[in-house]
Design a protein around this motif. Structure first.
Motif, mmCIF file in Angstrom:
data_model
loop_
_atom_site.group_PDB
_atom_site.id
_atom_site.type_symbol
_atom_site.label_atom_id
_atom_site.label_comp_id
_atom_site.label_asym_id
_atom_site.label_seq_id
_atom_site.Cartn_x
_atom_site.Cartn_y
_atom_site.Cartn_z
ATOM 1 N N ALA A 78 7.129 -7.718 0.695
ATOM 2 C CA ALA A 78 6.016 -8.289 -0.076
ATOM 3 C C ALA A 78 4.666 -7.962 0.561
ATOM 4 C CB ALA A 78 6.192 -9.798 -0.210
ATOM 5 N N HIS A 79 4.616 -7.957 1.882
ATOM 6 C CA HIS A 79 3.353 -7.633 2.558
ATOM 7 C C HIS A 79 2.910 -6.207 2.244
ATOM 8 C CE1 HIS A 79 6.415 -6.051 5.271
ATOM 9 N NE2 HIS A 79 5.476 -5.275 5.802
ATOM 10 N N ARG A 80 3.857 -5.280 2.145
ATOM 11 C CA ARG A 80 3.507 -3.903 1.807
ATOM 12 C C ARG A 80 3.049 -3.790 0.358
ATOM 13 N NH1 ARG A 80 7.828 -0.887 1.760
ATOM 14 N NH2 ARG A 80 6.551 0.934 1.369
ATOM 15 N N VAL A 81 3.705 -4.525 -0.535
ATOM 16 C CA VAL A 81 3.304 -4.501 -1.944
ATOM 17 C C VAL A 81 1.860 -4.983 -2.071
ATOM 18 C CG1 VAL A 81 3.766 -5.458 -4.237
ATOM 19 C CG2 VAL A 81 5.672 -4.791 -2.764
ATOM 20 N N ALA A 82 1.509 -5.988 -1.276
ATOM 21 C CA ALA A 82 0.169 -6.570 -1.351
ATOM 22 C C ALA A 82 -0.886 -5.752 -0.615
ATOM 23 C CB ALA A 82 0.188 -7.989 -0.781
ATOM 24 N N ALA A 88 2.279 -1.328 -4.911
ATOM 25 C CA ALA A 88 2.317 -2.255 -6.050
ATOM 26 C C ALA A 88 2.534 -1.492 -7.358
ATOM 27 C CB ALA A 88 1.024 -3.071 -6.123
ATOM 28 N N ALA A 89 1.900 -0.340 -7.498
ATOM 29 C CA ALA A 89 2.066 0.448 -8.721
ATOM 30 C C ALA A 89 3.490 0.968 -8.857
ATOM 31 C CB ALA A 89 1.080 1.615 -8.733
ATOM 32 N N SER A 90 4.062 1.475 -7.776
ATOM 33 C CA SER A 90 5.435 1.987 -7.862
ATOM 34 C C SER A 90 6.430 0.848 -8.036
ATOM 35 C CB SER A 90 5.788 2.851 -6.650
ATOM 36 O OG SER A 90 5.722 2.113 -5.448
#
Length: 189
Positions: A78-82, A88-90
């Motif tokens: 989740a930290h990487r997505v944020a 987040a796009a992928s």
């Protein structure tokens, strides 16, 4: 920067592999062999229906493993997505394609059950089919499209999974987080 998530990654990847591989084998192998060996449309329908019905519980388990593993990977990343640019796009693309693959899988099963009931020689199935009449030719065409949509969509998931793997490399994480920080803070160099 990275940690091991072997169990959830394995559930995610093995589930996706079975979902993709099983659907592709069914569309190519099972459907093709049934068409070659069935002799009549009704016999072909019975053969394919029997094969797909046997695959359904395995497919459900594979999909469940993939979704459970995917949820776990999303939680630990989740930290990487944020914070990492592009993740987040992928992740959004992967979520949309997963939903489409789930919908295609469910639709194929509904159509497959309709064809199965219409082609069955069991009097109870014939009675159920008569209660809910279906245009068999139309159902067969839609089923063929749906059965090909599943490996196409899950194949896209394999590619997006590879992209996520590349984004998780240490050099990609640092560069992606730096770019994200720059995009939200215009005063950074």
């Amino acid at each position: 920067m990275s940690e091991r998530n072997t169990l959830i990654r394995s559930l995610h990847d093995v589930g996706l592999a079975a979902w993709f591989g099983g659907s592709l084998m069914g569309a190519v192998g099972l459907n093709g062999a049934a068409k070659d060996e069935g002799g009549t449309e009704a016999a072909t329908d019975r053969i394919t229906s029997a094969g797909w019905a046997r695959w359904t519980p395995v497919n459900a388990a594979a999909i469940g493993a993939h979704l459970f593993g995917g949820g776990g990977l999303l939680a630990v990343n989740a930290h990487r997505v944020a914070t990492q640019q592009g993740v987040a796009a992928s992740t959004t693309a992967k979520t949309v394609v997963t939903a489409a693959a789930l919908a295609a899988t469910a639709y194929a099963r509904v159509l497959g059950k309709e064809v199965e009931l219409a082609a069955s020689s069991d009097p109870q199935d014939a009675e159920k089919s008569a209660d809910h009449p279906v245009d068999l030719d139309k159902a067969r065409r839609q089923l063929a499209w749906a059965q090909w949509a599943v490996p196409a969509l899950t194949g896209c998931l394999v590619v997006l999974n590879a992209l996520h793997g590349e984004q998780q490399r240490a050099d990609q994480q640092v560069a992606g987080m730096w770019e994200r920080a720059r995009s939200v803070n215009p005063f950074m160099p």
